[in-house]
Design a protein around this motif. Structure first.
Motif, PDB file in Angstrom:
ATOM      1  N   GLY A 278      -1.667  46.406 -25.275  1.00  0.00           N
ATOM      2  CA  GLY A 278      -1.343  45.065 -25.750  1.00  0.00           C
ATOM      3  C   GLY A 278      -1.245  44.929 -27.254  1.00  0.00           C
ATOM      4  O   GLY A 278      -1.164  43.808 -27.769  1.00  0.00           O
ATOM      5  N   GLU A 279      -1.241  46.042 -27.987  1.00  0.00           N
ATOM      6  CA  GLU A 279      -1.151  45.981 -29.444  1.00  0.00           C
ATOM      7  C   GLU A 279       0.305  45.813 -29.881  1.00  0.00           C
ATOM      8  O   GLU A 279       1.209  46.444 -29.324  1.00  0.00           O
ATOM      9  CB  GLU A 279      -1.718  47.262 -30.071  1.00  0.00           C
ATOM     10  CG  GLU A 279      -3.202  47.471 -29.837  1.00  0.00           C
ATOM     11  CD  GLU A 279      -4.046  46.464 -30.575  1.00  0.00           C
ATOM     12  OE1 GLU A 279      -3.756  46.183 -31.750  1.00  0.00           O
ATOM     13  OE2 GLU A 279      -4.996  45.946 -29.974  1.00  0.00           O
TER      14      GLU A 279
ATOM     15  N   GLU B   3       3.683  59.095 -28.375  1.00  0.00           N
ATOM     16  CA  GLU B   3       2.767  58.913 -27.246  1.00  0.00           C
ATOM     17  C   GLU B   3       1.568  58.059 -27.646  1.00  0.00           C
ATOM     18  O   GLU B   3       1.095  57.232 -26.858  1.00  0.00           O
ATOM     19  CB  GLU B   3       2.316  60.278 -26.720  1.00  0.00           C
ATOM     20  CG  GLU B   3       3.414  61.042 -26.004  1.00  0.00           C
ATOM     21  CD  GLU B   3       3.001  62.433 -25.569  1.00  0.00           C
ATOM     22  OE1 GLU B   3       3.677  63.016 -24.702  1.00  0.00           O
ATOM     23  OE2 GLU B   3       1.992  62.955 -26.113  1.00  0.00           O
ATOM     24  N   SER B   4       1.092  58.239 -28.874  1.00  0.00           N
ATOM     25  CA  SER B   4      -0.031  57.421 -29.351  1.00  0.00           C
ATOM     26  C   SER B   4       0.379  55.964 -29.491  1.00  0.00           C
ATOM     27  O   SER B   4      -0.373  55.052 -29.126  1.00  0.00           O
ATOM     28  CB  SER B   4      -0.530  57.957 -30.695  1.00  0.00           C
ATOM     29  OG  SER B   4      -0.996  59.284 -30.582  1.00  0.00           O
ATOM     30  N   LEU B   5       1.584  55.727 -30.001  1.00  0.00           N
ATOM     31  CA  LEU B   5       2.069  54.358 -30.156  1.00  0.00           C
ATOM     32  C   LEU B   5       2.294  53.701 -28.793  1.00  0.00           C
ATOM     33  O   LEU B   5       1.999  52.516 -28.614  1.00  0.00           O
ATOM     34  CB  LEU B   5       3.367  54.345 -30.964  1.00  0.00           C
ATOM     35  CG  LEU B   5       3.234  54.734 -32.448  1.00  0.00           C
ATOM     36  CD1 LEU B   5       4.607  54.867 -33.092  1.00  0.00           C
ATOM     37  CD2 LEU B   5       2.391  53.721 -33.212  1.00  0.00           C
ATOM     38  N   LEU B   6       2.790  54.459 -27.836  1.00  0.00           N
ATOM     39  CA  LEU B   6       2.964  53.922 -26.485  1.00  0.00           C
ATOM     40  C   LEU B   6       1.620  53.544 -25.869  1.00  0.00           C
ATOM     41  O   LEU B   6       1.515  52.537 -25.157  1.00  0.00           O
ATOM     42  CB  LEU B   6       3.689  54.952 -25.595  1.00  0.00           C
ATOM     43  CG  LEU B   6       5.188  55.126 -25.854  1.00  0.00           C
ATOM     44  CD1 LEU B   6       5.737  56.285 -25.042  1.00  0.00           C
ATOM     45  CD2 LEU B   6       5.952  53.843 -25.539  1.00  0.00           C
TER      46      LEU B   6
ATOM     47  N   ARG C 199       8.484  51.406 -18.548  1.00  0.00           N
ATOM     48  CA  ARG C 199       9.170  50.115 -18.560  1.00  0.00           C
ATOM     49  C   ARG C 199      10.003  49.980 -19.833  1.00  0.00           C
ATOM     50  O   ARG C 199       9.623  50.501 -20.892  1.00  0.00           O
ATOM     51  CB  ARG C 199       8.163  48.954 -18.512  1.00  0.00           C
ATOM     52  CG  ARG C 199       7.214  49.001 -17.331  1.00  0.00           C
ATOM     53  CD  ARG C 199       6.324  47.740 -17.285  1.00  0.00           C
ATOM     54  NE  ARG C 199       5.719  47.422 -18.553  1.00  0.00           N
ATOM     55  CZ  ARG C 199       4.596  47.985 -19.019  1.00  0.00           C
ATOM     56  NH1 ARG C 199       3.982  48.902 -18.306  1.00  0.00           N
ATOM     57  NH2 ARG C 199       4.102  47.613 -20.182  1.00  0.00           N
ATOM     58  N   MET C 200      11.110  49.266 -19.694  1.00  0.00           N
ATOM     59  CA  MET C 200      11.981  49.078 -20.849  1.00  0.00           C
ATOM     60  C   MET C 200      11.272  48.294 -21.954  1.00  0.00           C
ATOM     61  O   MET C 200      11.552  48.488 -23.144  1.00  0.00           O
ATOM     62  CB  MET C 200      13.259  48.345 -20.419  1.00  0.00           C
ATOM     63  CG  MET C 200      14.295  48.220 -21.531  1.00  0.00           C
ATOM     64  SD  MET C 200      14.717  49.812 -22.322  1.00  0.00           S
ATOM     65  CE  MET C 200      15.443  50.678 -20.930  1.00  0.00           C
ATOM     66  N   GLU C 201      10.308  47.414 -21.579  1.00  0.00           N
ATOM     67  CA  GLU C 201       9.565  46.658 -22.584  1.00  0.00           C
ATOM     68  C   GLU C 201       8.814  47.583 -23.538  1.00  0.00           C
ATOM     69  O   GLU C 201       8.662  47.280 -24.723  1.00  0.00           O
ATOM     70  CB  GLU C 201       8.571  45.699 -21.921  1.00  0.00           C
ATOM     71  CG  GLU C 201       9.217  44.566 -21.146  1.00  0.00           C
ATOM     72  CD  GLU C 201       9.579  44.967 -19.720  1.00  0.00           C
ATOM     73  OE1 GLU C 201       9.425  46.160 -19.388  1.00  0.00           O
ATOM     74  OE2 GLU C 201      10.015  44.090 -18.955  1.00  0.00           O
ATOM     75  N   GLN C 202       8.349  48.720 -22.999  1.00  0.00           N
ATOM     76  CA  GLN C 202       7.659  49.693 -23.851  1.00  0.00           C
ATOM     77  C   GLN C 202       8.606  50.252 -24.915  1.00  0.00           C
ATOM     78  O   GLN C 202       8.232  50.385 -26.082  1.00  0.00           O
ATOM     79  CB  GLN C 202       7.108  50.840 -23.001  1.00  0.00           C
ATOM     80  CG  GLN C 202       5.950  50.472 -22.098  1.00  0.00           C
ATOM     81  CD  GLN C 202       5.523  51.665 -21.263  1.00  0.00           C
ATOM     82  OE1 GLN C 202       6.338  52.301 -20.596  1.00  0.00           O
ATOM     83  NE2 GLN C 202       4.244  51.967 -21.286  1.00  0.00           N
ATOM     84  N   ALA C 203       9.826  50.571 -24.498  1.00  0.00           N
ATOM     85  CA  ALA C 203      10.803  51.121 -25.441  1.00  0.00           C
ATOM     86  C   ALA C 203      11.156  50.099 -26.514  1.00  0.00           C
ATOM     87  O   ALA C 203      11.278  50.436 -27.700  1.00  0.00           O
ATOM     88  CB  ALA C 203      12.052  51.564 -24.697  1.00  0.00           C
ATOM     89  N   VAL C 204      11.315  48.827 -26.107  1.00  0.00           N
ATOM     90  CA  VAL C 204      11.649  47.772 -27.065  1.00  0.00           C
ATOM     91  C   VAL C 204      10.543  47.622 -28.105  1.00  0.00           C
ATOM     92  O   VAL C 204      10.805  47.543 -29.316  1.00  0.00           O
ATOM     93  CB  VAL C 204      11.881  46.433 -26.327  1.00  0.00           C
ATOM     94  CG1 VAL C 204      12.024  45.291 -27.328  1.00  0.00           C
ATOM     95  CG2 VAL C 204      13.116  46.521 -25.442  1.00  0.00           C
TER      96      VAL C 204
ATOM     97  N   ARG D 287      17.559  57.258 -23.513  1.00  0.00           N
ATOM     98  CA  ARG D 287      18.515  57.321 -22.418  1.00  0.00           C
ATOM     99  C   ARG D 287      17.819  56.845 -21.153  1.00  0.00           C
ATOM    100  O   ARG D 287      17.074  57.608 -20.526  1.00  0.00           O
ATOM    101  CB  ARG D 287      19.042  58.751 -22.231  1.00  0.00           C
ATOM    102  CG  ARG D 287      19.948  59.231 -23.342  1.00  0.00           C
ATOM    103  CD  ARG D 287      21.325  58.565 -23.284  1.00  0.00           C
ATOM    104  NE  ARG D 287      22.223  59.054 -24.320  1.00  0.00           N
ATOM    105  CZ  ARG D 287      22.384  58.499 -25.495  1.00  0.00           C
ATOM    106  NH1 ARG D 287      21.678  57.416 -25.792  1.00  0.00           N
ATOM    107  NH2 ARG D 287      23.228  58.979 -26.379  1.00  0.00           N
ATOM    108  N   GLY D 288      18.026  55.583 -20.791  1.00  0.00           N
ATOM    109  CA  GLY D 288      17.381  55.034 -19.601  1.00  0.00           C
ATOM    110  C   GLY D 288      15.873  55.008 -19.766  1.00  0.00           C
ATOM    111  O   GLY D 288      15.345  54.359 -20.675  1.00  0.00           O
TER     112      GLY D 288
END
Length: 327
Positions: free
Chosen positions: A69-70, A60-63, A10-15, A39-40
């Motif tokens: 929810g952190e 990957e750990s941060l994701l 999801r784009m929210e994850q990237a933000v 990129r997308g």
């Protein structure tokens, strides 16, 4: 140079991952000398093989933390990088712990490092917990949060916070005002933590009812503290006699948390620290646990970590120079 791709659902994850003005990703890029491009639904990480591998593991750990929810910050990005550099990234998922307490402003209080998580677990499991470590590791703040949580859950009836009235290398001389005014400067850090958790008005209400007490260590003599959560702060400045006096105040259905930094002892020369002695004497008693923090547990400005490490290195060099040369 190699390139590795990370898929984002999801784009929210990237933000959340990139942070305000991409500050989180910039930290990772600067640490590992890699390029991270979104990129997308894909993240492309480019750089030297070993650096790309580490950067990908951090991302990957941060994701994983974001998915739990952190909220990411400069502090936990740097902490994740340090765990990856040590090969301990498998422990990062342990950071997504339960909320300890909600402050008066609605902010959740959570452990931010593995050392803090172990500290909170030790307080839950034991009657007496000793938290020993450098400044900025959250020893006092988390202890107050645990005390407020226990009080709100009606597990205890009183919160008692105390510390020895020892000046930090300065002679303040005469202080004006009544007795409370004279001891307030020594107890200011405890007030600050309580105000943050409860708000000034609620704090004052509980003080008037006798549910909260903030007092110098000398006020503890001769008392038995039942149904209480007792916190002794700056315990490195207690003498062995004061520490024994404090520990023997423990009553029924009570918990004690003792915090201090043995590298910042303000006692006169030749006077032993009660905290150092207690940590040695009480280590193997059931119901008592000693938790040690390191510089990696510091959650203040990154410079605080660097300062602590610099002093530790200087002390290690000084001790090495004192050793007699080998013939």
């Amino acid at each position: 140079m190699i390139e590795q791709i990370i898929n984002i659902d999801r784009m929210e994850q990237a933000v959340a991952l990139f942070g305000t003005f991409d500050e989180n990703i910039k930290l990772i890029q600067n640490e590992y000398m890699v390029s991270v491009i979104c990129r997308g639904s894909e993240l492309k990480v480019t750089g030297e093989a070993e650096n790309v591998s580490r950067a990908v593991r951090v991302i990957e750990s941060l994701l994983a933390l974001v998915n739990r929810g952190e909220a990411l910050s400069d502090q936990n990005v740097r902490y994740c990088m340090s765990l990856v550099n040590e090969g301990n990234e498998h422990r990062i998922e342990q950071l997504a712990g339960d909320c300890i307490c909600i402050t008066s402003r609605g902010k959740p209080v959570k452990p931010k490092t593995l050392g803090q998580k172990n500290y909170c677990s030790a307080i839950n499991k034991n009657t007496i917990t000793l938290g020993i470590g450098p400044a900025g590791t959250g020893k006092t703040y988390l202890a107050v949060a645990m005390a407020v949580t226990a009080f709100r859950a009606r597990e205890i009836n009183r919160i008692i916070l105390t510390r020895p009235a020892v000046e930090a290398g300065e002679k303040l001389g005469f202080l004006p005002g009544d007795l409370q005014s004279k001891v307030d400067p020594y107890l200011r850090p405890l007030y600050d933590a309580l105000f943050d958790m409860l708000g000034a008005e609620t704090y004052q209400k509980y003080v008037e009812r006798g549910n909260i007490e903030v007092a110098p260590l000398a006020y503890m003599r001769g008392r038995t503290l039942d149904d209480s959560f007792i916190i002794l702060d700056e315990a490195q400045n207690t003498t062995p006699e004061q520490m024994k006096m404090f520990l023997t105040r423990l009553g029924f259905n009570s918990k004690m948390v003792i915090t201090g930094d043995i590298t910042q002892i303000d006692l006169p020369g030749g006077v032993r620290s009660g905290l150092k002695e207690a940590a040695r004497i009480l280590r193997n008693i059931e119901g008592i646990e000693c938790v040690s923090f390191s510089a990696s547990d510091v959650v203040r400005n990154k410079l605080v970590q660097d300062i602590i490490k610099a002093y530790d290195n200087a002390q290690a060099r000084a001790q090495q120079n004192k050793k007699p040369s080998q013939k």
